[in-house]
Design an enzyme around this catalytic site. Structure first.
Site, PDB file in Angstrom:
ATOM      1  N   LYS A 147       0.822  -1.211   0.000  1.00 20.24           N
ATOM      2  CA  LYS A 147       0.000   0.000   0.000  1.00 20.24           C
ATOM      3  C   LYS A 147       0.860   1.266   0.000  1.00 20.24           C
ATOM      4  CE  LYS A 147      -3.254  -0.402   3.234  1.00 20.24           C
ATOM      5  NZ  LYS A 147      -3.928  -0.709   4.527  1.00 20.24           N
ATOM      6  N   SER A 222      -8.973  -0.614   4.038  1.00 23.77           N
ATOM      7  CA  SER A 222      -8.136   0.345   3.359  1.00 23.77           C
ATOM      8  C   SER A 222      -7.211  -0.282   2.312  1.00 23.77           C
ATOM      9  CB  SER A 222      -7.291   1.097   4.386  1.00 23.77           C
ATOM     10  OG  SER A 222      -6.445   0.189   5.067  1.00 23.77           O
ATOM     11  N   SER A 246      -9.130  -3.792   7.436  1.00 24.40           N
ATOM     12  CA  SER A 246      -8.493  -3.262   6.228  1.00 24.40           C
ATOM     13  C   SER A 246      -7.827  -4.293   5.309  1.00 24.40           C
ATOM     14  CB  SER A 246      -7.452  -2.216   6.600  1.00 24.40           C
ATOM     15  OG  SER A 246      -8.090  -1.019   6.926  1.00 24.40           O
TER      16      SER A 246
END
Ligand SMILES: *[C@@H]1O[C@H](CO)[C@@H](O)[C@H](O)[C@H]1NC(C)=O
Ligand SMILES: *[C@@H]1O[C@H](CO)[C@@H](O)[C@H](O)[C@H]1NC(C)=O
Length: 528
Positions: A147, A222, A246
């Site tokens: 990420k 996320s 997430s």
């Protein structure tokens, strides 16, 4: 705690029983009204969104992209394919599909290809045996992604904040270092919500990431960029992070596997600007991938020296496990589980009922949302401070009027988080140890991944409590694997969560493998 409840049940007067029945009736009525509301929300959003003009996601040009990471690593080790060829194929795939979904936000393709050539040169000259290579460098030559919020030297590290849009990381997060040491090659970083704090992947730096199964739906958050690029076979391995779902939420919405390990096993250094020395946190990094067989070797790399706390190599006899299931979060503000999702859970239950000696038993949960919200206030990171790029404290009262006239740098999701932090906070420290006790050494809990499959973009604003289906296991610090369970009639992924006791991650992974074997696991979101 379990016992106390039983005591209370046995000392009831008729008056109390009547009261209890009334409360029960009201709750059932509310659940009914709530699910009607959910249907209306979906109906309205289905009129708003139209994907009839979307481009069809192209099929993969090479079947290598469809293989598990362990199988690719093996092919590289025995020189069936060169790392350079493989990395190039994944890069080509990212370039082909990324314009359709907006998942990868920064890349290091040239460097990755150079590193791949180094791997090939190393393999041509090494005297190490295949077995030695496998144990020392299990993912040698295999590409991976992570990420934007996980520090990766030379790549964007914006956390989705406009004020950080040009920030590049100067060092690797510990988990990135570990995966590189295992021989894997970083190709890029992927999209997230601002500071990872929302259940959709959208920010004012890169925009929104789209679900590969249906572009009208969210990828979740996320780790949404990770999940969607993995589902599209653009990356075989992705490092996610999970403080309230997430890893599991986007993995579920995008039909792949994701594992949130037992909390505290994996270094947090370099995750969302953490130093790794902050003390108690519910966050954990964890593996995301298309295939169940990749989870254990991937997890083994991420836990580093803490591997001795797990038994990832232990043989698991599924017939000897004690299975539990649960269909409710114990929070009436969350939606009830839809028929599709209950059906997926039912299929898994039936399967384990057939092979197990002990029948499945039901578990119950309470106060889940209150608990998560309370424990979030104990997190070392201060959201309002992080939002300003650590230069001040963001104020809801200042930002809200700016947002109304389109002058705020922050997303609506960030403002909602800010508003939430000024609302009164109920103290709720009760840990549901009852669940941890019950699961013990051989217990496994099956739980829906969410009330419904991937939801429409923005519709989560109307159902902000539903992420508690994931968040509760962060509070409990338990290991959980999200397992894809085929598609529903609308072509959206179904799934269940598989939960085990502390440090029993290997049980989750063994069950995930079995479910993949029986129900098929990842279903590509493109024609094959
Ligand atoms: C995506 O969802 C919309 C709305 O539910 C639906 O009309 C459309 O057919 C779906 N698209 C695909 C490709 O399944
Ligand atoms: C291993 O786990 C302990 C406690 O669970 C933690 O304090 C430590 O930081 C972990 N080590 C690494 C390398 O992450």
């Amino acid at each position: 705690m379990c016992q106390q409840e039983n005591l209370r049940e046995s000392s009831q007067t008729p008056k109390k029983m009547l009261l209890k029945a009334t409360v029960k009736f009201i709750i059932h009525l509310w659940i009914f009204v709530h699910s009607m509301l959910d249907n209306v929300i979906d109906l309205i959003f289905s009129y708003i969104y139209d994907d009839s003009k979307r481009a069809q996601i192209p099929t993969v040009k090479d079947s290598l992209l469809m293989e598990s990471a362990v199988s690719l690593a093996e092919k590289i080790r025995n020189k069936e394919v060169s790392s350079e060829t493989l990395v190039q194929k994944f890069i080509d795939r990212v370039e082909e599909v990324n314009p359709l979904i907006n998942a990868v936000v920064d890349d290091r393709f040239e460097l990755a290809l150079q590193e791949a050539r180094n791997v090939d040169a190393f393999l041509a000259s090494t005297t190490l045996t295949q077995d030695m290579l496998k144990s020392q460098k299990p993912f040698l030559g295999v590409p991976f992604t992570t990420k934007d919020s996980t520090s990766a030297k030379g790549l964007r590290y914006t956390l989705g904040l406009v004020s950080r849009r040009h920030v590049k990381a100067t060092e690797d997060a510990e988990v990135v270092t570990l995966l590189k040491e295992a021989g894997a090659i970083l190709i890029g970083v992927t999209n997230i919500p601002e500071i990872n704090m929302w259940c959709e992947t959208r920010n004012n730096v890169y925009g929104q990431t789209l679900n590969p199964y249906n572009t009208t739906r969210t990828v979740g958050g996320s780790s949404g960029g990770e999940a969607s690029i993995i589902a599209l076979a653009g990356s075989p391995l992705g490092i996610g992070t999970d403080v309230g779902g997430s890893i599991r939420m986007p993995a579920f919405y995008c039909g792949i596997f994701g594992h949130k390990p037992t909390t505290g096993l994996i270094s947090t250094k370099g995750l969302t600007r953490r130093t790794g020395l902050e003390g108690h946190t519910m966050v954990s990094a964890g593996p995301m991938c298309k295939y169940a067989q990749d989870l254990a070797p991937f997890l083994q790399v991420l836990v580093g020296k803490n591997i001795s706390k797990l038994q990832l190599d232990a043989e698991v006899s599924l017939a000897d496990l004690k299975f539990f299931y649960m269909t409710e979060t114990g929070d009436v503000r969350a939606s009830s589980v839809s028929v599709d999702m209950l059906h997926a859970l039912e299929k898994a239950k039936t399967h384990f009922h057939e092979i197990c000696k002990t029948p499945l038993s039901k578990m119950k949960m309470r106060y889940s949302f209150k608990l998560w919200r309370y424990w979030m206030t104990k997190e070392p990171a201060n959201f309002a401070h992080e939002l300003t790029n650590r230069e001040g404290i963001a104020s809801f009262w200042k930002e809200f009027p700016k947002k109304c006239i389109g002058q705020s740098d922050y997303t609506l999701a960030a403002l909602i988080r800010l508003a939430d932090s000024i609302l009164p906070q109920e103290k709720s420290e009760t840990l549901l140890d009852c669940h941890q006790e019950k699961l013990g050494d051989d217990g496994v809990l099956l739980f829906p991944s969410h009330p419904f499959p991937a939801v429409y973009h923005y519709s989560s604003f109307l159902r902000p409590y539903n992420f508690v289906y994931w968040g509760i296991f962060n509070v409990l610090m338990l290991p959980v694997t999200q397992v894809p369970m085929g598609l529903n009639k609308d072509g959206l992924p179904l799934g269940i969560q598989v939960v085990a006791g502390p440090y029993k991650d290997h049980l989750c992974l063994a069950v995930a493998k079995e479910l993949q074997k029986v129900f098929g696991g990842w279903v590509p979101p493109f024609p094959v």
